[in-house]
Design a protein around this motif. Structure first.
Motif, short mmCIF file in Angstrom:
data_model
loop_
_atom_site.label_atom_id
_atom_site.label_comp_id
_atom_site.label_asym_id
_atom_site.label_seq_id
_atom_site.Cartn_x
_atom_site.Cartn_y
_atom_site.Cartn_z
N LEU A 103 0.81 -1.24 -0.07
CA LEU A 103 0.06 -0.06 -0.15
C LEU A 103 0.88 1.17 -0.04
O LEU A 103 0.58 2.20 -0.70
CB LEU A 103 -0.94 -0.02 1.08
N SER A 104 1.90 1.24 0.95
CA SER A 104 2.83 2.50 0.74
C SER A 104 3.40 2.65 -0.36
O SER A 104 3.48 3.75 -1.11
CB SER A 104 4.08 2.22 1.91
N LEU A 105 3.98 1.51 -1.25
CA LEU A 105 4.52 1.63 -2.54
C LEU A 105 3.62 2.34 -3.45
O LEU A 105 4.15 3.02 -4.39
CB LEU A 105 5.22 0.33 -2.92
N HIS A 106 2.18 1.82 -3.51
CA HIS A 106 1.41 2.08 -4.28
C HIS A 106 1.14 3.56 -4.20
O HIS A 106 0.92 4.34 -5.46
CB HIS A 106 -0.14 1.45 -4.07
N VAL A 107 0.90 4.15 -3.05
CA VAL A 107 0.68 5.33 -2.71
C VAL A 107 1.80 6.26 -3.40
O VAL A 107 1.60 7.10 -3.89
CB VAL A 107 0.15 5.89 -1.27
N LEU A 108 3.09 5.95 -2.85
CA LEU A 108 4.26 6.64 -2.99
C LEU A 108 4.22 6.67 -4.93
O LEU A 108 4.69 7.69 -5.39
CB LEU A 108 5.38 6.20 -2.60
N ALA A 109 4.09 5.73 -5.30
CA ALA A 109 4.15 5.46 -6.79
C ALA A 109 3.09 6.50 -7.25
O ALA A 109 3.31 7.07 -8.51
CB ALA A 109 3.80 4.26 -7.37
N ALA A 110 1.90 6.40 -6.80
CA ALA A 110 0.88 7.50 -7.49
C ALA A 110 1.28 9.06 -7.54
O ALA A 110 1.02 9.55 -8.19
CB ALA A 110 -0.43 7.12 -6.76
N ILE A 111 1.74 9.32 -6.25
CA ILE A 111 2.31 10.71 -5.92
C ILE A 111 3.59 11.01 -6.81
O ILE A 111 3.32 11.98 -7.44
CB ILE A 111 2.55 10.79 -4.44
N VAL A 112 4.54 10.10 -6.86
CA VAL A 112 5.64 10.47 -7.65
C VAL A 112 5.31 10.36 -9.04
O VAL A 112 6.03 11.21 -9.68
CB VAL A 112 6.67 9.42 -7.07
N ALA A 113 4.63 9.42 -9.56
CA ALA A 113 4.54 9.23 -10.84
C ALA A 113 3.27 10.10 -11.80
O ALA A 113 3.40 10.89 -12.58
CB ALA A 113 4.36 7.77 -11.41
N ILE A 114 2.04 9.87 -11.14
CA ILE A 114 0.78 10.58 -11.58
C ILE A 114 0.73 12.02 -11.30
O ILE A 114 0.39 12.79 -12.30
CB ILE A 114 -0.40 9.91 -11.14
N GLY A 115 1.52 12.36 -10.23
CA GLY A 115 1.29 13.98 -9.87
C GLY A 115 2.08 14.62 -10.97
O GLY A 115 1.45 15.44 -11.56
N PRO A 116 3.26 14.46 -11.42
CA PRO A 116 4.17 15.03 -12.51
C PRO A 116 3.18 15.08 -13.71
O PRO A 116 3.49 15.94 -14.47
CB PRO A 116 5.22 14.54 -12.48
N VAL A 117 2.83 14.02 -14.15
CA VAL A 117 1.91 13.84 -15.30
C VAL A 117 0.81 14.87 -15.62
O VAL A 117 0.54 15.62 -16.39
CB VAL A 117 1.61 12.50 -15.62
N THR A 118 -0.02 14.76 -14.22
CA THR A 118 -1.19 15.61 -14.41
C THR A 118 -0.70 17.33 -14.38
O THR A 118 -1.47 17.76 -14.94
CB THR A 118 -1.90 15.48 -13.22
N VAL A 119 0.35 17.43 -13.79
CA VAL A 119 0.62 18.98 -13.50
C VAL A 119 1.40 19.43 -14.90
O VAL A 119 1.04 20.24 -15.88
CB VAL A 119 1.52 19.28 -12.58
N ALA A 120 2.09 18.28 -15.63
CA ALA A 120 2.80 18.77 -16.84
C ALA A 120 1.90 18.86 -17.93
O ALA A 120 1.86 19.62 -19.03
CB ALA A 120 4.27 17.91 -17.08
N ALA A 121 1.02 17.90 -17.94
CA ALA A 121 -0.06 17.87 -18.97
C ALA A 121 -0.93 18.97 -19.11
O ALA A 121 -1.36 19.59 -20.07
CB ALA A 121 -0.96 16.55 -19.00
N SER A 122 -1.25 19.57 -17.78
CA SER A 122 -2.12 20.99 -17.74
C SER A 122 -1.37 21.93 -17.92
O SER A 122 -1.87 22.94 -18.45
CB SER A 122 -2.63 20.85 -16.19
N MET A 123 -0.12 22.00 -17.86
CA MET A 123 0.76 23.21 -18.17
C MET A 123 1.27 23.23 -19.68
O MET A 123 1.44 24.12 -20.34
CB MET A 123 2.02 22.97 -17.53
N PHE A 124 1.01 22.09 -20.41
CA PHE A 124 1.22 22.09 -21.82
C PHE A 124 0.50 22.82 -22.87
O PHE A 124 1.32 23.44 -23.54
CB PHE A 124 1.38 20.43 -22.41
#
Length: 157
Positions: A6-27
């Motif tokens: 669960l910890s790895l799942h949450v960390l992966a979501a924060i570290v991987a999905i967060g940058p995609v959502t922000v960068a995609a919104s900025m594009f």
């Protein structure tokens, strides 16, 4: 083992999905600024920013594949794979991944190619990309809420 997954799942979501959502919104706005700066001294820098945002989206979306893998492993370890909230989350995650792969990344690449070729970028193209990006982000926000609230869960959350 469940807590580790669960910890790895949450960390992966924060570290991987967060940058995609922000960068995609900025594009989209960055692409509009780069298109407006074509032929000016600021043009190459603006196109470089757009290229960086696309690379962040592409690389982190690949890393983001660990999120559903770890999520399925966590769900299996917790014995909740048949729960409605988890099945819905899996479906929404698949939809978000599909939108990213079929609509967001290809349109980003197309706009970046046009900018690199110093070709005009139509406003409608960036608006359409922004719409798909918004849908992608909304799906991820919904999955996040489902992961926290877990309707029907016995944890009391």
């Amino acid at each position: 083992m469940t807590k580790i997954l669960l910890s790895l799942h949450v960390l992966a979501a924060i570290v991987a999905i967060g940058p995609v959502t922000v960068a995609a919104s900025m594009f989209p706005p960055a692409a509009r600024r780069a298109a407006a700066a074509l032929g000016e001294t600021a043009g190459p820098s603006a196109v470089g920013t757009v290229a960086l945002l696309h690379r962040i989206c592409r690389v982190y979306s690949g890393i983001g594949l660990t999120v559903p893998v770890l999520g399925l492993a966590t769900g299996a370890a917790m014995g909740v794979l048949g729960s409605g909230w988890l099945v819905t989350s899996i479906a929404l995650t698949a939809a978000a991944a599909g939108i990213l792969a079929a609509f967001v990344l290809p349109r980003q690449e197309e706009l970046l190619d046009r900018l690199n070729g110093e070709q005009a970028v139509e406003h409608g193209n960036t608006v359409q990309l922004a719409m798909f990006t918004g849908i992608f982000n909304l799906l991820w926000a919904t999955v996040t809420v489902l992961m926290i609230v877990r309707p029907g869960s016995t944890t009391g959350a």
